[in-house]
Write a protein that holds these residues in place. Sequence first.
Motif, short mmCIF file in Angstrom:
data_model
loop_
_atom_site.label_atom_id
_atom_site.label_comp_id
_atom_site.label_asym_id
_atom_site.label_seq_id
_atom_site.Cartn_x
_atom_site.Cartn_y
_atom_site.Cartn_z
N SER A 92 0.86 -1.18 0.00
CA SER A 92 0.00 0.00 0.00
C SER A 92 0.90 1.24 0.00
O SER A 92 1.89 1.27 0.72
N THR A 115 4.20 0.15 1.76
CA THR A 115 3.89 -0.49 3.04
C THR A 115 3.39 -1.91 2.79
O THR A 115 2.40 -2.10 2.10
N VAL A 117 1.43 -5.12 3.07
CA VAL A 117 0.11 -5.46 3.58
C VAL A 117 -0.09 -6.97 3.59
O VAL A 117 -0.82 -7.51 4.42
N TYR C 62 -12.99 8.60 -0.83
CA TYR C 62 -12.28 7.56 -1.56
C TYR C 62 -11.06 7.17 -0.75
O TYR C 62 -10.19 8.00 -0.48
N VAL C 64 -7.61 5.85 -0.27
CA VAL C 64 -6.40 5.56 -1.04
C VAL C 64 -5.63 4.47 -0.30
O VAL C 64 -5.33 4.61 0.88
N GLY C 65 -5.35 3.39 -0.99
CA GLY C 65 -4.66 2.25 -0.38
C GLY C 65 -4.98 1.02 -1.18
O GLY C 65 -5.38 1.12 -2.34
N VAL C 66 -4.81 -0.16 -0.57
CA VAL C 66 -5.11 -1.39 -1.28
C VAL C 66 -6.31 -2.08 -0.65
O VAL C 66 -6.49 -2.06 0.56
N THR C 67 -7.12 -2.70 -1.49
CA THR C 67 -8.28 -3.42 -1.00
C THR C 67 -7.88 -4.81 -0.51
O THR C 67 -6.91 -5.40 -0.98
N ALA C 68 -8.64 -5.31 0.45
CA ALA C 68 -8.44 -6.69 0.91
C ALA C 68 -9.77 -7.17 1.47
O ALA C 68 -10.53 -6.40 2.06
N ARG C 125 -0.08 -9.48 6.35
CA ARG C 125 1.04 -9.15 7.23
C ARG C 125 0.61 -9.45 8.67
O ARG C 125 -0.47 -9.05 9.10
N LEU C 128 -1.06 -7.02 11.05
CA LEU C 128 -2.42 -6.56 10.79
C LEU C 128 -3.46 -7.47 11.43
O LEU C 128 -4.63 -7.08 11.59
N VAL C 161 -6.52 -0.97 3.11
CA VAL C 161 -5.38 -0.77 4.00
C VAL C 161 -4.56 0.37 3.44
O VAL C 161 -4.11 0.31 2.29
N ASP C 162 -4.36 1.42 4.23
CA ASP C 162 -3.66 2.58 3.69
C ASP C 162 -2.15 2.50 3.93
O ASP C 162 -1.64 1.52 4.47
N ARG C 163 -1.44 3.54 3.54
CA ARG C 163 0.02 3.53 3.59
C ARG C 163 0.57 3.50 5.01
O ARG C 163 1.74 3.23 5.22
N ASP C 164 -0.29 3.82 5.99
CA ASP C 164 0.14 3.72 7.38
C ASP C 164 -0.36 2.43 8.03
O ASP C 164 -0.34 2.30 9.25
N ALA C 165 -0.83 1.51 7.19
CA ALA C 165 -1.33 0.21 7.66
C ALA C 165 -2.60 0.33 8.48
O ALA C 165 -2.97 -0.58 9.21
#
Lengths: 222, 222, 222
Positions: A92, A115, A117, C62, C64-68, C125, C128, C161-165
């Motif tokens: 991410s 980051t 994930v 919106y 910003v980050g990755v979906t899971a 990870r 998380l 999940v964003d860049r700061d987890a």
Amino acid sequence: PTPTTYSLDSEIDGLAIVKLPGAKGGRGYFIASSLQEIVERLRALVNRGLVSDVSKVIIQEYLVGVTAYFHYFYSPVLERLEITGADIRYESDVDGLRRIPIEKLKEIGVEPTFTVVGNIPVVLRESLLPTVYSYGEKFVNKTKEVLPPGVVGPFCLEGVVDRDANIKIFEFSGRIVAGTNLYVNGSPYTYLYWDEPMSVGRRIAREIRLAVEKNRLSSVIT
Amino acid sequence: PTPTTYSLDSEIDGLAIVKLPGAKGGRGYFIASSLQEIVERLRALVNRGLVSDVSKVIIQEYLVGVTAYFHYFYSPVLERLEITGADIRYESDVDGLRRIPIEKLKEIGVEPTFTVVGNIPVVLRESLLPTVYSYGEKFVNKTKEVLPPGVVGPFCLEGVVDRDANIKIFEFSGRIVAGTNLYVNGSPYTYLYWDEPMSVGRRIAREIRLAVEKNRLSSVIT
Amino acid sequence: PTPTTYSLDSEIDGLAIVKLPGAKGGRGYFIASSLQEIVERLRALVNRGLVSDVSKVIIQEYLVGVTAYFHYFYSPVLERLEITGADIRYESDVDGLRRIPIEKLKEIGVEPTFTVVGNIPVVLRESLLPTVYSYGEKFVNKTKEVLPPGVVGPFCLEGVVDRDANIKIFEFSGRIVAGTNLYVNGSPYTYLYWDEPMSVGRRIAREIRLAVEKNRLSSVIT
């Protein structure tokens, strides 16, 4: 093969990745395309108090290609190096940015971060395996030489495969890497060695048991 | 359904992928958006001596969507077509370029290449399965018709799924494809058929054994 | 934590995703970066007759980050919440657009769509997992409170999940989700609970059997 390291007075070729002191977990990097750009950005970071010791900045050739994490297990008892799997990191926000239209990306001006994930499984193109295997062997032999008895058990080499299928290694992990969580019930590779479910944990236990049976326990503990 | 093939005097609609003679392993392609652009780029390649026979260039509709590789096994003994898995290719450097900020990408002017590095597992949306299955059946029937006895055992159809979930097939492999390396210990699909670990190798062995048992060995060898 | 919902008179911060009435399966969304842009695009859609009731439009932050997609199983019999797996969606055409050079993308002016084509496995990870687990627990407790007896068996929380987890949940599915098709023969997580292949189907059957054995069938049926 590993990426070239640059100093602050050598001109760079292509792209460079600049690692700031304390960079960790995918944060604290930037990508630049000229020495001048690096100097300017570092100067700005120093002025803002974000970097204090420029001598600790690492400037490396940016490897264009795809990343891959190669998992190994070195067995002193069997005197055998095993490839136990491979993975790709899910990061991410870099792996999510493609979901945003390019125009919007520009508007918000996000620079990708890395980051970690999670981990995604991958099997390697078969023609890469001899190279991946030989890099693992070189690592084992080098650690035996400089840090006897050398690596024992699981380790990981982290590489970039370029468009010509050349592999360069930019990092290693001398431990059980997170990517092996994918293979709690075995990987496509461990099945070929063991024909039973083989996690890293079980593999370590197996190594110890084999060592005990062969009276070679001292070869797997340090 | 397959992508449209264009000749050098037909105007193209949307994007086209131009395959140069000898294109292989993800190299020797370019994407263009007009006939004029194709002609200009081919002329430049001919002038530089990189292409000699323009008549061997293949110009195809570029399918916008995601690629997917569908694995099948056709069993003459059971008279049954099995879907045995699916995968996505992991390709260099296209799958790594998103890691580079857009501005930098422009500066270095890289065009994506598609060198296969590995395979990533995927399961298909259930509503796609009837279509994927019927395409496999059509392939089996067509090969029976034009090349009797037709395909026996493992094959792969390589497709693009577009935003409306339509599937077009751009290539096939009449063999064990690399993507099946993911499923050395079985895939989510083979478990539903066999309820035991079933690699392609074991599946072939099983087919031969079934054929022997039923005195039908001639139906699986050619 | 969930994304902020905006009304048509609140200014947005960063990007917003606008869901049109009837949006489904990855279609009927757009991403905007200002209230003005949203109003203009909605007006155009209304004028073209594509949207009739603007009050049914949903405007959300919106992420910003990755979906899971996090898979869970809540067992009333064992009074235990299990994390059973995770997946990423493979979507058309967004996951294919990176294959097209940026200049060409601009020429054809495609906006990404998110039609689900399949699911890709991922392990999370480890750091998380406590958060993912606690979100699942909160979901179980909340459903017990507002809709007794609360969720029973499989459900899924869908997050970014964003860049700061940090993890935000934008959706849930109170059923067997498609992503569990990846784990017909068990996931890395179910192996740790059960040490045998455990699909969702088998897990449900197991829950019923355990309930029968303990005379608690009423706790798993509603």
